[in-house]
Write a protein that holds these residues in place. Structure first.
Motif, PDB file in Angstrom:
ATOM      1  N   SER A  93      18.184 -31.368  55.657  1.00 34.17           N
ATOM      2  CA  SER A  93      19.123 -32.160  55.031  1.00 34.17           C
ATOM      3  C   SER A  93      18.934 -31.661  53.152  1.00 34.17           C
ATOM      4  O   SER A  93      20.042 -31.513  52.901  1.00 34.17           O
ATOM      5  CB  SER A  93      18.828 -33.405  55.111  1.00 34.17           C
ATOM      6  N   ARG A  94      17.847 -30.902  53.387  1.00 39.09           N
ATOM      7  CA  ARG A  94      17.666 -31.076  51.287  1.00 39.09           C
ATOM      8  C   ARG A  94      18.050 -29.296  51.175  1.00 39.09           C
ATOM      9  O   ARG A  94      17.600 -28.633  49.643  1.00 39.09           O
ATOM     10  CB  ARG A  94      16.230 -31.246  50.939  1.00 39.09           C
ATOM     11  N   ILE A  95      17.582 -28.304  52.373  1.00 38.21           N
ATOM     12  CA  ILE A  95      17.770 -26.916  51.932  1.00 38.21           C
ATOM     13  C   ILE A  95      19.026 -26.647  51.515  1.00 38.21           C
ATOM     14  O   ILE A  95      19.090 -25.259  50.981  1.00 38.21           O
ATOM     15  CB  ILE A  95      17.277 -26.249  53.447  1.00 38.21           C
ATOM     16  N   THR A  96      20.100 -27.061  51.604  1.00 35.97           N
ATOM     17  CA  THR A  96      21.149 -25.961  51.506  1.00 35.97           C
ATOM     18  C   THR A  96      20.952 -26.408  50.381  1.00 35.97           C
ATOM     19  O   THR A  96      21.731 -25.498  49.130  1.00 35.97           O
ATOM     20  CB  THR A  96      22.791 -27.259  52.004  1.00 35.97           C
ATOM     21  N   THR A  97      20.990 -27.283  49.148  1.00 36.56           N
ATOM     22  CA  THR A  97      21.077 -27.877  47.596  1.00 36.56           C
ATOM     23  C   THR A  97      20.459 -26.889  47.397  1.00 36.56           C
ATOM     24  O   THR A  97      21.265 -26.280  45.960  1.00 36.56           O
ATOM     25  CB  THR A  97      20.604 -29.248  47.055  1.00 36.56           C
ATOM     26  N   THR A  98      19.333 -26.388  47.389  1.00 31.38           N
ATOM     27  CA  THR A  98      18.154 -25.538  47.173  1.00 31.38           C
ATOM     28  C   THR A  98      18.704 -23.970  47.294  1.00 31.38           C
ATOM     29  O   THR A  98      18.595 -23.314  46.516  1.00 31.38           O
ATOM     30  CB  THR A  98      17.239 -25.994  47.657  1.00 31.38           C
ATOM     31  N   ALA A  99      18.925 -23.995  48.247  1.00 34.00           N
ATOM     32  CA  ALA A  99      19.600 -22.913  48.800  1.00 34.00           C
ATOM     33  C   ALA A  99      21.349 -21.697  48.007  1.00 34.00           C
ATOM     34  O   ALA A  99      21.045 -21.086  47.550  1.00 34.00           O
ATOM     35  CB  ALA A  99      20.067 -22.422  50.367  1.00 34.00           C
ATOM     36  N   LEU A 100      22.120 -23.035  47.712  1.00 35.40           N
ATOM     37  CA  LEU A 100      22.825 -23.025  46.972  1.00 35.40           C
ATOM     38  C   LEU A 100      22.199 -22.428  45.432  1.00 35.40           C
ATOM     39  O   LEU A 100      22.891 -21.417  44.569  1.00 35.40           O
ATOM     40  CB  LEU A 100      23.992 -23.804  47.342  1.00 35.40           C
ATOM     41  N   LEU A 101      21.562 -23.078  44.931  1.00 24.53           N
ATOM     42  CA  LEU A 101      21.585 -22.792  43.837  1.00 24.53           C
ATOM     43  C   LEU A 101      20.776 -22.207  43.094  1.00 24.53           C
ATOM     44  O   LEU A 101      20.953 -21.313  42.415  1.00 24.53           O
ATOM     45  CB  LEU A 101      20.075 -24.893  42.959  1.00 24.53           C
ATOM     46  N   VAL A 102      19.408 -21.489  44.389  1.00 23.10           N
ATOM     47  CA  VAL A 102      18.802 -20.118  44.221  1.00 23.10           C
ATOM     48  C   VAL A 102      20.195 -18.900  44.148  1.00 23.10           C
ATOM     49  O   VAL A 102      20.323 -17.939  43.748  1.00 23.10           O
ATOM     50  CB  VAL A 102      17.974 -20.382  45.240  1.00 23.10           C
ATOM     51  N   ALA A 103      20.860 -18.327  45.415  1.00 31.56           N
ATOM     52  CA  ALA A 103      22.126 -18.141  45.349  1.00 31.56           C
ATOM     53  C   ALA A 103      22.982 -17.693  44.062  1.00 31.56           C
ATOM     54  O   ALA A 103      23.375 -16.869  43.706  1.00 31.56           O
ATOM     55  CB  ALA A 103      22.643 -18.264  46.294  1.00 31.56           C
ATOM     56  N   TYR A 104      23.494 -19.223  43.632  1.00 28.70           N
ATOM     57  CA  TYR A 104      23.958 -19.042  42.050  1.00 28.70           C
ATOM     58  C   TYR A 104      23.865 -18.329  41.123  1.00 28.70           C
ATOM     59  O   TYR A 104      23.971 -17.813  40.429  1.00 28.70           O
ATOM     60  CB  TYR A 104      24.616 -20.322  42.076  1.00 28.70           C
ATOM     61  N   ALA A 105      22.471 -18.929  40.998  1.00 26.63           N
ATOM     62  CA  ALA A 105      21.387 -18.005  39.843  1.00 26.63           C
ATOM     63  C   ALA A 105      21.590 -16.595  40.278  1.00 26.63           C
ATOM     64  O   ALA A 105      21.096 -16.033  38.491  1.00 26.63           O
ATOM     65  CB  ALA A 105      19.810 -19.284  39.873  1.00 26.63           C
ATOM     66  N   ILE A 106      20.964 -16.561  41.386  1.00 28.05           N
ATOM     67  CA  ILE A 106      20.781 -14.623  41.587  1.00 28.05           C
ATOM     68  C   ILE A 106      21.410 -14.309  41.330  1.00 28.05           C
ATOM     69  O   ILE A 106      22.075 -12.900  40.970  1.00 28.05           O
ATOM     70  CB  ILE A 106      19.771 -14.222  43.167  1.00 28.05           C
ATOM     71  N   THR A 107      23.345 -14.374  41.615  1.00 26.13           N
ATOM     72  CA  THR A 107      24.405 -13.849  40.805  1.00 26.13           C
ATOM     73  C   THR A 107      24.350 -14.274  39.332  1.00 26.13           C
ATOM     74  O   THR A 107      24.886 -13.057  38.993  1.00 26.13           O
ATOM     75  CB  THR A 107      25.485 -14.907  41.822  1.00 26.13           C
ATOM     76  N   LEU A 108      24.143 -14.649  39.118  1.00 27.02           N
ATOM     77  CA  LEU A 108      23.999 -14.701  38.016  1.00 27.02           C
ATOM     78  C   LEU A 108      23.291 -13.869  37.167  1.00 27.02           C
ATOM     79  O   LEU A 108      24.016 -12.833  36.261  1.00 27.02           O
ATOM     80  CB  LEU A 108      23.931 -16.379  37.080  1.00 27.02           C
ATOM     81  N   ILE A 109      21.942 -14.499  37.712  1.00 32.35           N
ATOM     82  CA  ILE A 109      21.285 -13.073  37.177  1.00 32.35           C
ATOM     83  C   ILE A 109      21.517 -11.771  36.942  1.00 32.35           C
ATOM     84  O   ILE A 109      21.143 -10.167  36.188  1.00 32.35           O
ATOM     85  CB  ILE A 109      19.871 -13.300  37.825  1.00 32.35           C
ATOM     86  N   VAL A 110      22.339 -10.979  38.332  1.00 37.39           N
ATOM     87  CA  VAL A 110      22.366  -9.514  38.756  1.00 37.39           C
ATOM     88  C   VAL A 110      23.640  -9.352  37.881  1.00 37.39           C
ATOM     89  O   VAL A 110      23.843  -8.558  37.389  1.00 37.39           O
ATOM     90  CB  VAL A 110      22.719  -9.634  40.411  1.00 37.39           C
ATOM     91  N   LEU A 111      24.485 -10.001  38.287  1.00 28.88           N
ATOM     92  CA  LEU A 111      25.943 -10.021  36.878  1.00 28.88           C
ATOM     93  C   LEU A 111      25.574  -9.598  35.527  1.00 28.88           C
ATOM     94  O   LEU A 111      25.995  -8.597  34.881  1.00 28.88           O
ATOM     95  CB  LEU A 111      27.185 -10.867  36.665  1.00 28.88           C
TER      96      LEU A 111
END
Length: 309
Positions: A93-111
């Motif tokens: 029930s909580r992994i979605t928030t963490t996965a979205l946060l990390v994916a969003y951060a990865i996008t910002l890091i790479v770009l």
């Protein structure tokens, strides 16, 4: 196939070592799960014995670990002593928030990081100086300081972003996770910008690039075919290692912004001595960490097939 089999064997080894270490350390901590289960009361020895049997606390340490490991391999991560529910459902029930946060951060890091480092190496001059200064500043400031400053400036003062909470729906969640993702990505983005700048700059001065220039190839073709591809291997490696570390760093960021993800669940479980949740979250984080490194190895092998030799 042999390459993948070796990496999967390494994954299994790391998971076993990490799970055994965490399991052992948890039960060496003063105030174990029995104290949480009993609370302030002083029950009879029969009640204590029954509680120990229910939660397998009457078994030797190695037997308890073996029982937990076999259950975990079957998808059963145990039951929370605080929430009185399955650990797998709490994590799910909580992994979605963490996965979205990390994916969003990865996008910002790479770009941000890769683009800034590449431009700095190609343009040089004041652009290089500016990128170097900003990346150094991003590396020097701790994540919790960045998070507090962003909340004060963009949430409380300007009111552009919400202060806390993950939001509802995909668009609203992205809006709520913008400040946490920037906080999580800033340090790694600065580091990746410096690595990219160094890697691209080194390739620009290499012999094969000079040879391509002497043959009359266009600068754009040289950059695309000779510089960026060869510079991508160290960039991908550093990105993978640091992205895997983001999963652990999200614990701090989630607590700053009151996000109901794995990080906040993990901290509360430690404070409440809810060891089943701690073990389950650590297992998920270590698995994600090793899988990210496996993906990095496969990407590097695809970029340069000579690495498999």
């Amino acid at each position: 196939m042999r390459f993948l089999a070796k990496r999967l064997a390494g994954l299994a080894t790391v998971l076993l070592v990490a799970s055994f270490s965490v399991y052992g350390l948890l039960y060496l901590v003063p105030g174990g799960p029995l104290g949480v289960l009993l609370g302030p009361r002083t029950p009879s020895p029969e009640v204590v014995a029954a509680i120990k049997r229910e939660w397998r606390l009457d078994q030797p340490f190695l037997v308890r670990y073996w029982l937990w490991l076999t259950d975990a391999l079957g998808g059963d991560l145990g039951r929370s002593i605080v929430y009185k529910s399955e650990v797998s459902s709490l994590i799910g029930s909580r992994i979605t928030t963490t996965a979205l946060l990390v994916a969003y951060a990865i996008t910002l890091i790479v770009l941000g990081g890769v683009l800034a480092g590449t431009v700095a190496a190609l343009r040089g001059g004041w652009v290089d100086t500016l990128v170097s200064g900003l990346s150094s500043a991003a590396l020097a400031v701790p994540a919790f300081v960045v998070g507090v400053v962003l909340v004060i400036v963009f949430a409380l003062s300007l009111g552009w972003f919400p202060v806390f909470g993950p939001g509802d729906g995909f668009g609203d969640r992205i809006y709520h996770l913008t400040l946490p993702a920037i906080t999580l990505a800033m340090g790694v983005g600065g580091y990746l910008a410096r690595i990219t700048r160094t890697s691209v700059g080194g390739e620009l001065r290499s012999e094969h690039v000079e040879t391509a220039r002497s043959r009359g190839l266009g600068e754009g073709s040289i950059v695309r075919r000779h510089v960026l591809r060869n510079a991508a291997i160290p960039v991908v490696t550093v990105t993978g290692v640091n992205v895997a570390g983001l999963i652990a760093s999200s614990v701090v960021v989630e607590n700053i912004f009151a996000l109901d993800g794995l990080g906040s669940l993990f901290v509360r479980a430690i404070l409440q001595r809810d060891f089943a949740i701690v073990q389950g979250v650590v297992l998920v984080l270590v698995t994600a960490f090793v899988l990210v490194n496996l993906l990095v190895d496969l990407c590097c092998k695809a970029l340069d097939p000579r690495l498999s030799l």
